[in-house]
Design a protein around this motif. Structure first.
Motif, PDB file in Angstrom:
ATOM      1  N   ALA A  52      -2.161   8.715  -5.101  1.00 21.19           N
ATOM      2  CA  ALA A  52      -2.382   8.429  -3.679  1.00 21.19           C
ATOM      3  C   ALA A  52      -1.483   9.291  -2.805  1.00 21.19           C
ATOM      4  O   ALA A  52      -1.900   9.790  -1.754  1.00 21.19           O
ATOM      5  CB  ALA A  52      -2.144   6.942  -3.404  1.00 21.19           C
ATOM      6  N   LEU A  53      -0.227   9.499  -3.235  1.00 25.53           N
ATOM      7  CA  LEU A  53       0.700  10.342  -2.488  1.00 25.53           C
ATOM      8  C   LEU A  53       0.191  11.785  -2.432  1.00 25.53           C
ATOM      9  O   LEU A  53       0.210  12.416  -1.367  1.00 25.53           O
ATOM     10  CB  LEU A  53       2.078  10.299  -3.146  1.00 25.53           C
ATOM     11  CG  LEU A  53       3.118  11.282  -2.595  1.00 25.53           C
ATOM     12  CD1 LEU A  53       3.452  10.966  -1.146  1.00 25.53           C
ATOM     13  CD2 LEU A  53       4.382  11.265  -3.463  1.00 25.53           C
ATOM     14  N   ILE A  54      -0.245  12.309  -3.552  1.00 29.04           N
ATOM     15  CA  ILE A  54      -0.740  13.690  -3.596  1.00 29.04           C
ATOM     16  C   ILE A  54      -1.939  13.864  -2.668  1.00 29.04           C
ATOM     17  O   ILE A  54      -2.032  14.842  -1.918  1.00 29.04           O
ATOM     18  CB  ILE A  54      -1.098  14.073  -5.040  1.00 29.04           C
ATOM     19  CG1 ILE A  54       0.182  14.143  -5.898  1.00 29.04           C
ATOM     20  CG2 ILE A  54      -1.832  15.415  -5.082  1.00 29.04           C
ATOM     21  CD1 ILE A  54      -0.080  14.348  -7.369  1.00 29.04           C
ATOM     22  N   GLU A  55      -2.843  12.900  -2.710  1.00 30.20           N
ATOM     23  CA  GLU A  55      -4.026  12.980  -1.840  1.00 30.20           C
ATOM     24  C   GLU A  55      -3.621  12.926  -0.367  1.00 30.20           C
ATOM     25  O   GLU A  55      -4.148  13.686   0.462  1.00 30.20           O
ATOM     26  CB  GLU A  55      -4.983  11.839  -2.166  1.00 30.20           C
ATOM     27  CG  GLU A  55      -6.264  11.864  -1.331  1.00 30.20           C
ATOM     28  CD  GLU A  55      -7.191  10.714  -1.659  1.00 30.20           C
ATOM     29  OE1 GLU A  55      -8.280  10.640  -1.048  1.00 30.20           O
ATOM     30  OE2 GLU A  55      -6.836   9.882  -2.522  1.00 30.20           O
ATOM     31  N   ARG A  56      -2.666  12.065  -0.033  1.00 32.55           N
ATOM     32  CA  ARG A  56      -2.220  11.921   1.353  1.00 32.55           C
ATOM     33  C   ARG A  56      -1.554  13.200   1.847  1.00 32.55           C
ATOM     34  O   ARG A  56      -1.811  13.663   2.969  1.00 32.55           O
ATOM     35  CB  ARG A  56      -1.266  10.735   1.452  1.00 32.55           C
ATOM     36  CG  ARG A  56      -0.817  10.399   2.871  1.00 32.55           C
ATOM     37  CD  ARG A  56      -0.186   9.033   2.918  1.00 32.55           C
ATOM     38  NE  ARG A  56       1.008   8.937   2.097  1.00 32.55           N
ATOM     39  CZ  ARG A  56       1.095   8.204   0.982  1.00 32.55           C
ATOM     40  NH1 ARG A  56       0.047   7.526   0.551  1.00 32.55           N
ATOM     41  NH2 ARG A  56       2.224   8.166   0.296  1.00 32.55           N
ATOM     42  N   VAL A  57      -0.701  13.796   1.012  1.00 32.44           N
ATOM     43  CA  VAL A  57      -0.011  15.019   1.403  1.00 32.44           C
ATOM     44  C   VAL A  57      -0.986  16.179   1.543  1.00 32.44           C
ATOM     45  O   VAL A  57      -0.884  16.993   2.472  1.00 32.44           O
ATOM     46  CB  VAL A  57       1.096  15.346   0.384  1.00 32.44           C
ATOM     47  CG1 VAL A  57       1.647  16.751   0.611  1.00 32.44           C
ATOM     48  CG2 VAL A  57       2.228  14.332   0.479  1.00 32.44           C
ATOM     49  N   GLU A  58      -1.947  16.265   0.653  1.00 41.14           N
ATOM     50  CA  GLU A  58      -2.950  17.334   0.741  1.00 41.14           C
ATOM     51  C   GLU A  58      -3.716  17.239   2.065  1.00 41.14           C
ATOM     52  O   GLU A  58      -4.001  18.263   2.703  1.00 41.14           O
ATOM     53  CB  GLU A  58      -3.919  17.243  -0.439  1.00 41.14           C
ATOM     54  CG  GLU A  58      -3.338  17.712  -1.763  1.00 41.14           C
ATOM     55  CD  GLU A  58      -3.061  19.204  -1.756  1.00 41.14           C
ATOM     56  OE1 GLU A  58      -3.864  19.957  -1.165  1.00 41.14           O
ATOM     57  OE2 GLU A  58      -2.037  19.624  -2.325  1.00 41.14           O
ATOM     58  N   GLN A  59      -4.025  16.038   2.479  1.00 38.46           N
ATOM     59  CA  GLN A  59      -4.719  15.864   3.755  1.00 38.46           C
ATOM     60  C   GLN A  59      -3.844  16.309   4.916  1.00 38.46           C
ATOM     61  O   GLN A  59      -4.318  16.956   5.853  1.00 38.46           O
ATOM     62  CB  GLN A  59      -5.134  14.401   3.919  1.00 38.46           C
ATOM     63  CG  GLN A  59      -6.217  13.942   2.956  1.00 38.46           C
ATOM     64  CD  GLN A  59      -6.524  12.466   3.086  1.00 38.46           C
ATOM     65  OE1 GLN A  59      -5.820  11.718   3.783  1.00 38.46           O
ATOM     66  NE2 GLN A  59      -7.577  12.011   2.416  1.00 38.46           N
ATOM     67  N   ARG A  60      -2.548  16.007   4.874  1.00 36.38           N
ATOM     68  CA  ARG A  60      -1.641  16.394   5.948  1.00 36.38           C
ATOM     69  C   ARG A  60      -1.495  17.919   6.021  1.00 36.38           C
ATOM     70  O   ARG A  60      -1.520  18.503   7.107  1.00 36.38           O
ATOM     71  CB  ARG A  60      -0.272  15.755   5.733  1.00 36.38           C
ATOM     72  CG  ARG A  60      -0.251  14.247   5.864  1.00 36.38           C
ATOM     73  CD  ARG A  60       1.135  13.711   5.524  1.00 36.38           C
ATOM     74  NE  ARG A  60       1.175  12.254   5.545  1.00 36.38           N
ATOM     75  CZ  ARG A  60       2.214  11.533   5.167  1.00 36.38           C
ATOM     76  NH1 ARG A  60       3.316  12.137   4.745  1.00 36.38           N
ATOM     77  NH2 ARG A  60       2.182  10.212   5.220  1.00 36.38           N
TER      78      ARG A  60
END
Length: 282
Positions: A52-60
Motif C-alpha cells: 500500500a505504501l509503494i502504491e501511494r508513493v508511486e501516485q504522489r
C-alpha cells in the motif's frame, strides 16, 4: 520366575518413562510454534502495508506538481502523509548559505547541494539542488551556474533526516554533514522561519553547469513474503517434530507382558505369546 518377570516389567516401565517427553519441553515447543506462526502472520501484514505504501508513493511521485503546503500546516507535515509529493515553489536562492551533504549516487561519490530558497513572504525552504562530484565541492567552481533573481523549482517533498547518516553523526561545528537535517542546518547557517522539510529538485530545475537534479531514489525493500515463508516453514518443521515426539506413540503397537500361571503351560505361554522377550533360566 515370578521375580524375573517382575524385574522385566519394572525395566519396561522405566524405559517408557525415560522415553516419554517432559512437560516443560512440550510447553516450550508449543510456545515456539505459536511464536513462529505469529511472526509469519506479522510479516504477511507488513507486506500488505508495504504494498500500500509503494502504491501511494508511486501516485504522489507521478502526480502533477502542486504548490507546497501552506506555512500554517508545516508542523503537521509527516512522512506518512506528505513525503515524495510532487510539489512546486518559487523564490530567490540564498547561495551564500548553501550546505554540502555527503552523498553516494549513480554518478559516484560527492555532495548534495542544499540551498535556502526565500519565498515572497520571507519564509525559507531548503532546496536540494542536486549532486556535485568532490572536485566541484568549492562553491567558486559553480558560481556561473547559480541562478539569480526569482526562480521556480519543482521536485519531491522530503522529510528531515535528523542526527546523521548510517553510523555517522553530523558535525555542524566542523561543517561535516552526512544527512539532510533541516533543523541542524538552519541553526548552523543562522536561518529562521525555515520549513521542517526540504525539496529534492528534479532534473528540469537544474541549470547548465549546476548540480545534477532528479537523482532521488524512490525504493522500498519488500522482502516480507520471504520472511513470512521462512517463519511458516520453521513452524511446519517444528510441528512435524512435535508430532513425532509427542504423538507417534499413539500409533505404535502396544506390547504387554503377562505373568504365566505355572509349570509347562507357563513355558509354552512364554514361547508362543511373549513378543520377542527371552528369559535366560537361572
Amino acid at each position: 520366575m515370578s521375580k524375573t518377570w517382575t524385574v522385566i516389567n519394572e525395566a519396561t516401565r522405566t524405559r517408557g518413562k525415560a522415553a516419554r517427553p517432559s512437560l516443560w519441553l512440550a510447553v516450550l515447543s508449543l510456545t515456539a510454534f505459536v511464536l513462529l506462526i505469529a511472526l509469519g502472520v506479522w510479516q504477511v501484514e507488513r507486506r500488505v502495508w508495504k504494498l500500500a505504501l509503494i502504491e501511494r508513493v508511486e501516485q504522489r511521485v507521478h502526480a502533477a506538481a502542486q504548490p507546497i503546503p501552506l506555512p500554517a500546516s508545516w508542523p503537521a507535515v509527516t512522512a506518512a502523509n506528505d513525503e515524495y509529493r510532487h510539489v512546486t515553489i518559487s523564490g530567490r536562492f540564498l547561495h551564500d548559505r548553501e550546505t554540502l551533504v555527503q552523498a553516494v549516487t549513480e554518478e559516484g561519490p560527492g555532495y548534495w547541494v542544499l540551498t535556502p530558497l526565500q519565498r515572497g513572504d520571507g519564509r525559507l525552504v531548503l532546496i536540494n539542488r542536486g549532486f556535485v562530484p568532490s572536485e566541484r565541492r568549492d562553491a567558486a567552481t559553480r558560481q556561473g551556474a547559480n541562478p539569480d533573481g526569482q526562480v521556480e523549482i519543482t521536485g519531491l517533498l522530503r522529510v528531515t533526516e535528523p542526527k546523521g547518516g548510517f553510523l555517522r553523526n553530523n558535525v555542524p561545528q566542523h561543517n561535516r554533514w552526512y544527512s539532510r537535517d533541516v533543523a541542524a542546518i538552519a541553526a548552523a547557517r543562522g536561518l529562521h522561519d525555515v520549513a521542517p522539510f526540504f525539496i529534492d529538485a528534479d532534473a528540469g530545475s537544474q541549470t547548465d553547469g549546476g548540480p545534477i537534479g532528479g537523482l532521488t531514489v524512490v525504493s522500498f525493500p519488500n522482502n516480507h513474503l520471504i520472511y513470512a515463508l521462512t517463519w511458516f516453514s520453521l513452524a511446519f518443521m517444528l510441528a512435524g517434530k512435535l508430532f513425532v515426539t509427542f504423538g507417534g506413540g499413539l500409533f505404535r503397537r502396544k506390547r504387554f507382558v503377562h505373568e504365566p500361571a505355572s509349570g509347562s503351560d507357563a513355558a509354552a505361554h512364554r514361547t508362543g505369546s511373549d513378543a520377542g522377550t527371552i528369559v535366560e533360566p537361572t
